[in-house]
Scaffold this motif. Structure first.
Motif, PDB file in Angstrom:
ATOM      1  N   LEU A   4       0.776  -1.185  -0.027  1.00 45.12           N
ATOM      2  CA  LEU A   4      -0.095   0.171   0.116  1.00 45.12           C
ATOM      3  C   LEU A   4       1.090   1.213   0.047  1.00 45.12           C
ATOM      4  O   LEU A   4       1.689   1.463   0.835  1.00 45.12           O
ATOM      5  N   HIS A   5       0.508   2.058  -0.899  1.00 48.22           N
ATOM      6  CA  HIS A   5       1.323   3.429  -1.095  1.00 48.22           C
ATOM      7  C   HIS A   5       0.468   4.584  -0.629  1.00 48.22           C
ATOM      8  O   HIS A   5      -0.863   4.480  -1.199  1.00 48.22           O
ATOM      9  N   LEU A   6       0.747   5.332   0.299  1.00 41.04           N
ATOM     10  CA  LEU A   6      -0.065   6.552   0.754  1.00 41.04           C
ATOM     11  C   LEU A   6       0.602   7.965   0.065  1.00 41.04           C
ATOM     12  O   LEU A   6       1.866   8.119   0.266  1.00 41.04           O
ATOM     13  N   SER A   7      -0.106   8.559  -0.636  1.00 42.67           N
ATOM     14  CA  SER A   7       0.352   9.670  -1.206  1.00 42.67           C
ATOM     15  C   SER A   7      -0.746  10.667  -1.483  1.00 42.67           C
ATOM     16  O   SER A   7      -1.867  10.337  -1.935  1.00 42.67           O
ATOM     17  N   ASP A   8      -0.631  12.011  -0.964  1.00 44.94           N
ATOM     18  CA  ASP A   8      -1.509  12.900  -0.995  1.00 44.94           C
ATOM     19  C   ASP A   8      -1.616  13.411  -2.407  1.00 44.94           C
ATOM     20  O   ASP A   8      -2.973  13.756  -2.942  1.00 44.94           O
ATOM     21  N   THR A  39      -4.773   7.704  -2.264  1.00 45.02           N
ATOM     22  CA  THR A  39      -4.712   9.086  -2.410  1.00 45.02           C
ATOM     23  C   THR A  39      -6.116   9.920  -2.238  1.00 45.02           C
ATOM     24  O   THR A  39      -7.126   9.493  -2.402  1.00 45.02           O
ATOM     25  N   SER A  40      -5.830  11.320  -2.216  1.00 40.39           N
ATOM     26  CA  SER A  40      -7.042  12.206  -2.050  1.00 40.39           C
ATOM     27  C   SER A  40      -7.059  12.938  -3.335  1.00 40.39           C
ATOM     28  O   SER A  40      -7.832  13.975  -3.400  1.00 40.39           O
ATOM     29  N   THR A  41      -6.037  12.583  -4.190  1.00 39.90           N
ATOM     30  CA  THR A  41      -6.321  13.457  -5.486  1.00 39.90           C
ATOM     31  C   THR A  41      -7.555  12.635  -6.588  1.00 39.90           C
ATOM     32  O   THR A  41      -7.576  11.683  -6.615  1.00 39.90           O
ATOM     33  N   SER A  42      -8.398  13.840  -7.009  1.00 41.61           N
ATOM     34  CA  SER A  42      -9.348  13.314  -7.588  1.00 41.61           C
ATOM     35  C   SER A  42      -8.785  12.734  -9.055  1.00 41.61           C
ATOM     36  O   SER A  42      -7.942  13.097  -9.505  1.00 41.61           O
ATOM     37  N   VAL A  58      -5.914   1.974  -7.692  1.00 44.56           N
ATOM     38  CA  VAL A  58      -5.985   3.293  -7.100  1.00 44.56           C
ATOM     39  C   VAL A  58      -7.514   3.426  -6.376  1.00 44.56           C
ATOM     40  O   VAL A  58      -8.544   3.407  -6.785  1.00 44.56           O
ATOM     41  N   ARG A  59      -7.104   3.797  -5.169  1.00 42.94           N
ATOM     42  CA  ARG A  59      -8.299   4.288  -4.409  1.00 42.94           C
ATOM     43  C   ARG A  59      -8.065   5.641  -4.011  1.00 42.94           C
ATOM     44  O   ARG A  59      -7.334   6.141  -3.467  1.00 42.94           O
ATOM     45  N   ARG A  60      -9.238   6.263  -4.300  1.00 41.13           N
ATOM     46  CA  ARG A  60      -9.337   7.818  -4.289  1.00 41.13           C
ATOM     47  C   ARG A  60     -10.501   8.195  -3.071  1.00 41.13           C
ATOM     48  O   ARG A  60     -11.392   7.716  -3.257  1.00 41.13           O
ATOM     49  N   VAL A  61      -9.975   8.798  -2.234  1.00 41.29           N
ATOM     50  CA  VAL A  61     -10.865   8.968  -0.861  1.00 41.29           C
ATOM     51  C   VAL A  61     -10.764  10.734  -0.696  1.00 41.29           C
ATOM     52  O   VAL A  61      -9.786  11.475  -1.364  1.00 41.29           O
ATOM     53  N   GLY A  62     -11.829  11.344  -0.201  1.00 43.81           N
ATOM     54  CA  GLY A  62     -11.688  12.721   0.039  1.00 43.81           C
ATOM     55  C   GLY A  62     -10.826  13.185   0.896  1.00 43.81           C
ATOM     56  O   GLY A  62     -10.399  12.216   1.690  1.00 43.81           O
ATOM     57  N   SER A  63     -10.378  14.324   1.005  1.00 46.79           N
ATOM     58  CA  SER A  63      -9.269  14.807   1.802  1.00 46.79           C
ATOM     59  C   SER A  63      -9.697  14.693   3.499  1.00 46.79           C
ATOM     60  O   SER A  63     -10.907  15.123   3.579  1.00 46.79           O
ATOM     61  N   VAL A  64      -8.916  14.395   4.157  1.00 49.21           N
ATOM     62  CA  VAL A  64      -9.254  14.220   5.741  1.00 49.21           C
ATOM     63  C   VAL A  64      -8.644  15.432   6.193  1.00 49.21           C
ATOM     64  O   VAL A  64      -7.390  15.773   6.381  1.00 49.21           O
ATOM     65  N   ARG A  65      -9.477  16.398   7.012  1.00 48.50           N
ATOM     66  CA  ARG A  65      -8.653  17.359   7.747  1.00 48.50           C
ATOM     67  C   ARG A  65      -9.309  17.501   9.184  1.00 48.50           C
ATOM     68  O   ARG A  65     -10.458  17.077   9.337  1.00 48.50           O
TER      69      ARG A  65
END
Length: 65
Positions: A4-8, A39-42, A58-65
């Protein structure tokens, strides 16, 4: 192996980290690993579109803040 790679930032955004993570993930998948990028990139970022087809999940998720 499962990786699993995590990349914003990720494709379709083009830059150093995006290109590096994409190339690394692709090479790992081609050697037989199960690779996912989170990633959080659309998929339509920067006016470009990325269809996410290929050997890397690739799993795209909304940005977490």
């Amino acid at each position: 192996m499962r990786i699993l790679h995590l990349s914003d930032h990720y494709a379709p955004v083009l830059g150093g980290i995006e290109t590096h993570v994409a190339a690394l993930a692709r090479q790992q998948a081609l050697r037989g690993d199960r690779v996912t990028v989170l990633t959080s990139t659309s998929a339509t970022a920067d006016g470009r579109h990325c269809d996410d087809a290929g050997p890397v999940t690739v799993r795209r998720v909304g940005s977490v803040r």
